[in-house]
Design an enzyme around this catalytic site. Structure first.
Site, PDB file in Angstrom:
ATOM      1  N   ASN A  72       1.560   7.218   3.304  1.00  0.00           N
ATOM      2  CA  ASN A  72       2.230   5.909   3.801  1.00  0.00           C
ATOM      3  C   ASN A  72       3.410   6.088   4.417  1.00  0.00           C
ATOM      4  O   ASN A  72       3.896   5.271   4.371  1.00  0.00           O
ATOM      5  CB  ASN A  72       1.816   4.958   3.888  1.00  0.00           C
ATOM      6  CG  ASN A  72       0.527   3.980   3.847  1.00  0.00           C
ATOM      7  OD1 ASN A  72      -0.527   5.372   4.822  1.00  0.00           O
ATOM      8  ND2 ASN A  72      -0.489   3.362   3.174  1.00  0.00           N
ATOM      9  N   LYS A  83       1.824   4.749  -0.871  1.00  0.00           N
ATOM     10  CA  LYS A  83       1.793   5.799  -1.508  1.00  0.00           C
ATOM     11  C   LYS A  83       2.422   7.323  -0.909  1.00  0.00           C
ATOM     12  O   LYS A  83       2.764   7.008   0.652  1.00  0.00           O
ATOM     13  CB  LYS A  83      -0.021   5.938  -0.987  1.00  0.00           C
ATOM     14  CG  LYS A  83      -0.443   5.803   0.055  1.00  0.00           C
ATOM     15  CD  LYS A  83      -1.814   5.623  -0.475  1.00  0.00           C
ATOM     16  CE  LYS A  83      -2.265   5.194   1.259  1.00  0.00           C
ATOM     17  NZ  LYS A  83      -4.478   4.880   0.862  1.00  0.00           N
ATOM     18  N   ASP A 131       1.087  -1.579   0.257  1.00  0.00           N
ATOM     19  CA  ASP A 131       0.528  -0.659   0.030  1.00  0.00           C
ATOM     20  C   ASP A 131       0.661   1.435  -0.397  1.00  0.00           C
ATOM     21  O   ASP A 131       0.175   2.548   0.639  1.00  0.00           O
ATOM     22  CB  ASP A 131      -1.116   0.190   0.586  1.00  0.00           C
ATOM     23  CG  ASP A 131      -2.034   0.460   0.916  1.00  0.00           C
ATOM     24  OD1 ASP A 131      -2.694   1.544   0.054  1.00  0.00           O
ATOM     25  OD2 ASP A 131      -2.636   0.741   1.850  1.00  0.00           O
TER      26      ASP A 131
END
Length: 156
Positions: free
Chosen positions: A21, A18, A16
Protein backbone atom coordinates in the site's frame (compact mmCIF):
# COMPACT_ATOMS: atom_id res chain seq x y z
CA UNK A 1 6.37 8.89 7.47
CA UNK A 2 5.41 12.38 6.35
CA UNK A 3 2.22 10.85 4.90
CA UNK A 4 1.42 9.22 8.25
CA UNK A 5 2.03 12.49 10.06
CA UNK A 6 -0.29 14.18 7.55
CA UNK A 7 -3.20 11.74 7.84
CA UNK A 8 -2.79 11.33 11.60
CA UNK A 9 -2.92 15.12 11.95
CA UNK A 10 -6.27 15.01 10.16
CA UNK A 11 -7.64 12.31 12.43
CA UNK A 12 -7.30 9.38 10.03
CA UNK A 13 -5.78 5.98 10.79
CA UNK A 14 -4.78 4.01 7.67
CA UNK A 15 -5.23 0.59 9.33
CA UNK A 16 -3.54 -1.39 6.53
CA UNK A 17 -0.03 -0.02 6.25
CA UNK A 18 2.30 -2.38 4.38
CA UNK A 19 4.62 -2.30 1.37
CA UNK A 20 1.77 -3.23 -0.96
CA UNK A 21 0.00 0.00 0.00
CA UNK A 22 2.95 2.29 -0.69
CA UNK A 23 3.72 3.69 -4.11
CA UNK A 24 7.05 5.16 -5.21
CA UNK A 25 6.84 8.21 -7.46
CA UNK A 26 9.95 9.84 -8.86
CA UNK A 27 10.25 12.85 -11.09
CA UNK A 28 13.15 12.70 -13.54
CA UNK A 29 15.18 15.35 -11.73
CA UNK A 30 14.54 14.07 -8.16
CA UNK A 31 17.26 12.18 -6.34
CA UNK A 32 14.90 10.09 -4.20
CA UNK A 33 11.40 8.86 -4.95
CA UNK A 34 8.42 10.12 -3.00
CA UNK A 35 6.51 7.39 -1.21
CA UNK A 36 2.74 7.78 -1.33
CA UNK A 37 0.17 5.86 0.69
CA UNK A 38 -2.70 4.20 -1.15
CA UNK A 39 -5.67 1.94 -0.40
CA UNK A 40 -7.57 3.73 2.32
CA UNK A 41 -10.38 1.16 2.16
CA UNK A 42 -9.87 0.12 5.80
CA UNK A 43 -9.09 3.60 7.13
CA UNK A 44 -10.87 4.81 10.26
CA UNK A 45 -11.64 8.30 11.50
CA UNK A 46 -10.59 9.18 15.03
CA UNK A 47 -13.44 10.45 17.20
CA UNK A 48 -13.05 12.49 20.39
CA UNK A 49 -16.02 10.66 21.94
CA UNK A 50 -13.85 7.51 21.92
CA UNK A 51 -10.90 9.24 23.59
CA UNK A 52 -9.15 10.18 20.33
CA UNK A 53 -9.46 6.62 19.10
CA UNK A 54 -11.56 5.00 16.39
CA UNK A 55 -14.16 2.34 17.03
CA UNK A 56 -13.49 -0.76 14.95
CA UNK A 57 -16.29 -3.21 14.34
CA UNK A 58 -14.12 -6.00 12.93
CA UNK A 59 -10.41 -6.78 12.77
CA UNK A 60 -8.86 -4.45 10.24
CA UNK A 61 -5.59 -4.78 8.40
CA UNK A 62 -3.50 -7.49 6.83
CA UNK A 63 -2.52 -10.46 8.95
CA UNK A 64 1.13 -10.14 9.97
CA UNK A 65 1.03 -6.32 9.98
CA UNK A 66 -1.71 -5.76 12.54
CA UNK A 67 -0.61 -4.27 15.86
CA UNK A 68 -0.99 -6.78 18.72
CA UNK A 69 -3.45 -4.63 20.66
CA UNK A 70 -5.78 -4.49 17.65
CA UNK A 71 -6.73 -8.12 18.23
CA UNK A 72 -7.92 -7.39 21.78
CA UNK A 73 -9.26 -3.85 21.71
CA UNK A 74 -12.32 -2.47 20.02
CA UNK A 75 -10.75 0.99 19.89
CA UNK A 76 -7.66 1.74 17.82
CA UNK A 77 -5.44 4.78 17.52
CA UNK A 78 -2.61 6.26 15.52
CA UNK A 79 -0.20 3.91 17.29
CA UNK A 80 -1.58 0.97 15.29
CA UNK A 81 -0.20 2.53 12.11
CA UNK A 82 3.15 3.12 13.79
CA UNK A 83 3.43 -0.59 14.62
CA UNK A 84 2.82 -1.43 10.96
CA UNK A 85 5.30 1.23 9.87
CA UNK A 86 8.00 -0.28 12.12
CA UNK A 87 7.27 -3.75 10.82
CA UNK A 88 7.47 -2.45 7.25
CA UNK A 89 10.86 -0.83 7.98
CA UNK A 90 12.09 -4.12 9.42
CA UNK A 91 10.88 -6.01 6.35
CA UNK A 92 12.48 -3.48 3.99
CA UNK A 93 15.82 -3.85 5.79
CA UNK A 94 16.08 -7.64 5.78
CA UNK A 95 13.32 -8.93 3.44
CA UNK A 96 11.42 -10.88 6.12
CA UNK A 97 9.15 -10.16 9.07
CA UNK A 98 10.31 -10.71 12.67
CA UNK A 99 7.81 -13.55 13.08
CA UNK A 100 9.64 -15.42 10.33
CA UNK A 101 12.62 -15.83 12.68
CA UNK A 102 12.36 -19.35 14.08
CA UNK A 103 10.73 -19.42 17.49
CA UNK A 104 9.94 -15.70 17.70
CA UNK A 105 6.49 -14.43 18.64
CA UNK A 106 5.49 -10.89 19.56
CA UNK A 107 5.43 -10.37 23.31
CA UNK A 108 7.71 -13.41 23.78
CA UNK A 109 11.07 -11.70 24.05
CA UNK A 110 13.08 -9.02 22.33
CA UNK A 111 12.58 -8.24 18.67
CA UNK A 112 15.06 -10.42 16.76
CA UNK A 113 17.88 -8.58 14.99
CA UNK A 114 19.92 -11.50 13.63
CA UNK A 115 23.50 -10.16 13.41
CA UNK A 116 24.14 -11.81 10.05
CA UNK A 117 21.19 -10.02 8.44
CA UNK A 118 21.59 -6.67 10.22
CA UNK A 119 25.31 -6.32 9.48
CA UNK A 120 25.89 -2.92 7.90
CA UNK A 121 22.52 -1.55 9.03
CA UNK A 122 22.57 1.37 11.43
CA UNK A 123 21.80 1.05 15.12
CA UNK A 124 19.58 4.12 14.66
CA UNK A 125 17.38 2.13 12.26
CA UNK A 126 17.04 -0.68 14.78
CA UNK A 127 16.23 1.87 17.50
CA UNK A 128 13.53 3.48 15.34
CA UNK A 129 12.00 0.07 14.59
CA UNK A 130 12.00 -0.77 18.30
CA UNK A 131 10.29 2.56 19.07
CA UNK A 132 7.62 1.84 16.44
CA UNK A 133 7.11 -1.76 17.54
CA UNK A 134 6.94 -1.06 21.26
CA UNK A 135 4.48 -3.62 22.69
CA UNK A 136 2.83 -1.00 24.90
CA UNK A 137 0.87 1.22 22.47
CA UNK A 138 0.92 4.10 24.97
CA UNK A 139 4.74 4.15 24.77
CA UNK A 140 4.93 3.75 20.99
CA UNK A 141 6.52 6.60 19.05
CA UNK A 142 4.27 8.91 17.03
CA UNK A 143 4.85 9.78 13.37
CA UNK A 144 5.72 13.33 14.36
CA UNK A 145 8.32 12.17 16.91
CA UNK A 146 9.66 9.51 14.54
CA UNK A 147 10.49 12.22 12.01
CA UNK A 148 12.80 13.73 14.64
CA UNK A 149 14.51 10.39 15.32
CA UNK A 150 18.31 10.32 14.88
CA UNK A 151 17.93 7.78 12.06
CA UNK A 152 16.71 10.53 9.80
CA UNK A 153 19.64 12.79 10.61
CA UNK A 154 22.34 10.21 9.81
CA UNK A 155 24.25 10.26 6.57
CA UNK A 156 22.98 7.87 3.90
Amino acid sequence: LEALKHIHGRGVIHCDLKLDNMLAHQEEDDTFPIIKLCDFGLAHKIDSKYGNKALKKTTVGTWGYIAPESHKNKYIGRETDMWSFGLTLYEMAVAYKPTQVKGYEYDKGDLPFCPRDWRGRSKELQDLILACMEMNPKKRISAEDALQHPYFSTEV
